[in-house]
Design a protein around this motif. Structure first.
Motif, short mmCIF file in Angstrom:
data_model
loop_
_atom_site.label_atom_id
_atom_site.label_comp_id
_atom_site.label_asym_id
_atom_site.label_seq_id
_atom_site.Cartn_x
_atom_site.Cartn_y
_atom_site.Cartn_z
N UNK A 82 33.43 63.40 25.56
CA UNK A 82 32.41 63.65 26.59
C UNK A 82 31.76 65.02 26.42
N UNK A 83 31.88 65.57 25.20
CA UNK A 83 31.25 66.86 24.86
C UNK A 83 31.70 67.97 25.81
N UNK A 84 32.95 67.94 26.21
CA UNK A 84 33.56 68.95 27.06
C UNK A 84 32.80 69.14 28.38
N UNK A 85 32.42 68.05 28.95
CA UNK A 85 31.72 68.11 30.24
C UNK A 85 32.67 68.56 31.34
N UNK A 86 32.11 69.07 32.42
CA UNK A 86 32.91 69.52 33.56
C UNK A 86 33.80 68.39 34.06
N UNK A 87 33.26 67.20 34.21
CA UNK A 87 34.01 66.05 34.72
C UNK A 87 35.20 65.74 33.82
N UNK A 88 34.99 65.71 32.51
CA UNK A 88 36.07 65.35 31.58
C UNK A 88 37.15 66.43 31.54
N UNK A 89 36.77 67.67 31.78
CA UNK A 89 37.75 68.76 31.76
C UNK A 89 38.60 68.79 33.03
N UNK A 90 38.03 68.34 34.13
CA UNK A 90 38.75 68.36 35.41
C UNK A 90 39.57 67.08 35.65
N UNK A 91 39.12 65.95 35.12
CA UNK A 91 39.72 64.67 35.46
C UNK A 91 41.19 64.52 35.05
N UNK A 92 41.61 64.88 33.82
CA UNK A 92 43.00 64.62 33.42
C UNK A 92 44.03 65.24 34.36
N UNK A 93 43.87 66.51 34.69
CA UNK A 93 44.83 67.17 35.57
C UNK A 93 44.80 66.56 36.97
N UNK A 94 43.63 66.14 37.41
CA UNK A 94 43.53 65.50 38.72
C UNK A 94 44.35 64.20 38.75
N UNK A 95 44.22 63.39 37.71
CA UNK A 95 44.97 62.13 37.65
C UNK A 95 46.47 62.40 37.61
N UNK A 96 46.87 63.43 36.88
CA UNK A 96 48.28 63.80 36.82
C UNK A 96 48.78 64.22 38.20
N UNK A 97 47.99 65.02 38.91
CA UNK A 97 48.39 65.51 40.23
C UNK A 97 48.45 64.39 41.26
#
Length: 510
Positions: A82-97
């Motif tokens: 996703x070309x290091x978009x804000x959404x892609x950078x924030x999503x993984x940790x959110x799903x983990x949490x």
């Protein structure tokens, strides 16, 4: 059933669910909308993520970083797509949490009887903790450390119940697969799962001494130890390909040296670290002290209870998880004594929180047996509820209303717009250290050259494949002199301090 809940517990249950929903929603908003600027901890790892290929990520990481490499490779694959978009950078940790919220709630119901008033503290303590709230949607591994510490409890509970429940093939296969994979996602998971070996061994000894059929004894023993053997194999591979780099990283040990035991005064240092391990669950002087004192007392009480329960052959899931929790604390204190684990900073000790929460809830429940008045029984857990629930809301409110956040947000938006303009016009950027506010000291201490330049490149708006030149200067007063030293083919440059940017010609005019 809902009808079995008494009124106080029903109220606490509703407040807990509302608080968890608030947490999940605030995280979703932070993922979907660019309202949470990245900060120094994330800049460090983002720079590695954006500048290193897959092979490079398995080697030395820049800027004094360590990160589970398999986890980092997965993040690299996902975010680069996703070309290091804000959404892609924030999503993984959110799903983990969010997974932590769901799993800890399920484990709460599994460990404690539904009539136990204090049981809701289990999930609330985790969700309100500094490490959870601070790293909720961040590009760091600490949210995964918390999840896998709860997951280790689930794995142990699954192993223990094999003795009394029919084996479900799909569930057992998943259990074995989880032991194979999860060691590669956290540096603290091997510590978190270690006491499970001892607890399982104790159950195996009790089983072998029982009057059960010999074939049954061997069947259960093999079923329980096969996943643990798989786990041992995975941890060994994890050490060879990854964790040995962390253990050999002298600069990392030097950085955290102030949190290791002090050889000049070992007793005081040990007691300080011991207390800090428990006080990390609280926020503010009052609740840090309350959790610190309560945690220490709960641990000592649990040690005594473990001895009594084992001699009385009480092997309930709660009793076995009490043993597990005590063993984990003892292991952490032992590692602290041998200077292998620092104590005193929440994010490095977050994997102990589920166990500490179990010990505190157990102590509160045992204490209530000796109290006749229902009002007095509720006093301590209610005080703790107020603290942890209040911290959930206050942490996010204070963050989004602070002057520091407002300036950070202005820098994030202004710099993002400036990067887009510079890439569109194909002109270089000249940036001051102001872009690193309020972490100027930490960025400079990291030792990388041109600190403002590499921080700007870590922003989602900056596309590495554009190869846009970025130069760092001390302050804007030196901009004109610096521009005159640039290659002759550079006629215009975008100059800024993070909050404001201007296009400047080579002769210094706007």
């Amino acid at each position: 059933m809902r009808s079995s809940y008494n009124k106080p517990e029903l109220l606490i249950r509703k407040i807990t669910l509302v608080t968890l929903l608030f947490t999940v929603c605030i995280g979703a908003v932070s993922v979907l909308f660019q309202i949470k600027p990245f900060w120094v901890d994330e800049w460090f790892i983002l720079y590695n993520l954006k500048t290193k290929d897959a092979a490079g990520l398995f080697g030395h990481l820049d800027l004094l970083q360590q990160f589970p490499r398999v986890y980092l490779e997965i993040l690299k694959s996902f975010t680069s797509f996703f070309n290091y978009s804000y959404f892609s950078l924030r999503l993984p940790s959110y799903l983990v949490s969010v997974s932590t919220v769901i799993l800890s709630y399920k484990m709460m119901k599994k460990i404690f009887d539904h009539q136990v008033f204090a049981r809701y503290l289990f999930v609330l303590i985790l969700v309100s903790s500094f490490t959870f709230t601070e790293y909720f949607v961040q590009i760091k591994q600490y949210s995964m450390d918390i999840l896998l510490s709860v997951f280790a409890l689930w794995q142990l509970s699954e192993l223990l119940k094999l003795k009394d429940h029919p084996v479900k093939l799909n569930r057992y296969i998943f259990l074995c697969f989880s032991f194979l994979m999860v060691p590669f996602f956290s540096y603290t998971y091997p510590i978190a799962i270690a006491p499970a070996y001892v607890v399982t061994l104790l159950q195996t000894i009790a089983l072998l001494k029982s009057n059960s059929r010999l074939a049954f004894k061997w069947k259960i023993t093999i079923l329980q130890w096969a996943p643990l053997l798989i786990c041992t194999f995975s941890i060994a591979i994890f050490y060879i390909v990854d964790a040995n780099q962390l253990i050999a990283d002298k600069s990392m040990y030097n950085f955290w040296n102030f949190l290791f035991i002090n050889n000049d005064n070992k007793l005081l240092s040990f007691l300080t670290g011991f207390y800090a391990l428990f006080s990390q669950l609280g926020a503010g002087v009052v609740f840090e002290s309350l959790f610190g004192i309560l945690g220490v007392v709960s641990f000592i009480y649990a040690i005594v209870s473990c001895v009594k329960n084992y001699t009385r052959k009480q092997y309930s899931l709660e009793a076995q998880l009490i043993i597990y929790s005590c063993l984990l604390i003892v292991l952490c204190l032992s590692l602290f004594l041998f200077k292998k684990l620092p104590l005193g900073t929440p994010r490095l000790n977050a994997f102990t929180m589920p166990s500490i929460a179990i010990l505190i809830i157990y102590f509160i429940n045992q204490l209530s047996i000796y109290i006749r008045s229902d009002l007095q029984k509720m006093a301590l857990p209610v005080i703790l509820y107020i603290g942890v629930i209040g911290n959930v809301y206050s942490r996010y409110i204070n963050y989004f209303t602070s002057p520091v956040y407002k300036k950070q947000m202005k820098i994030y938006v202004s710099t993002g717009n400036a990067i887009q303009l510079a890439e569109a016009k194909k002109i270089p950027i000249l940036i001051t250290l102001g872009i690193t506010y309020p972490y100027e000291r930490a960025v400079v201490d990291a030792g990388a050259p041109d600190p403002g330049a590499w921080v700007l490149k870590s922003f989602p708006a900056y596309h590495m494949n554009e190869h846009l030149p970025v130069y760092a200067i001390k302050d804007l007063d030196n901009a004109s002199e610096f521009i005159r030293q640039l290659p002759a083919n550079i006629n215009t440059i975008l100059v800024g301090d993070g909050t404001t940017f201007h296009i400047v010609n080579r002769n210094g005019t706007l």
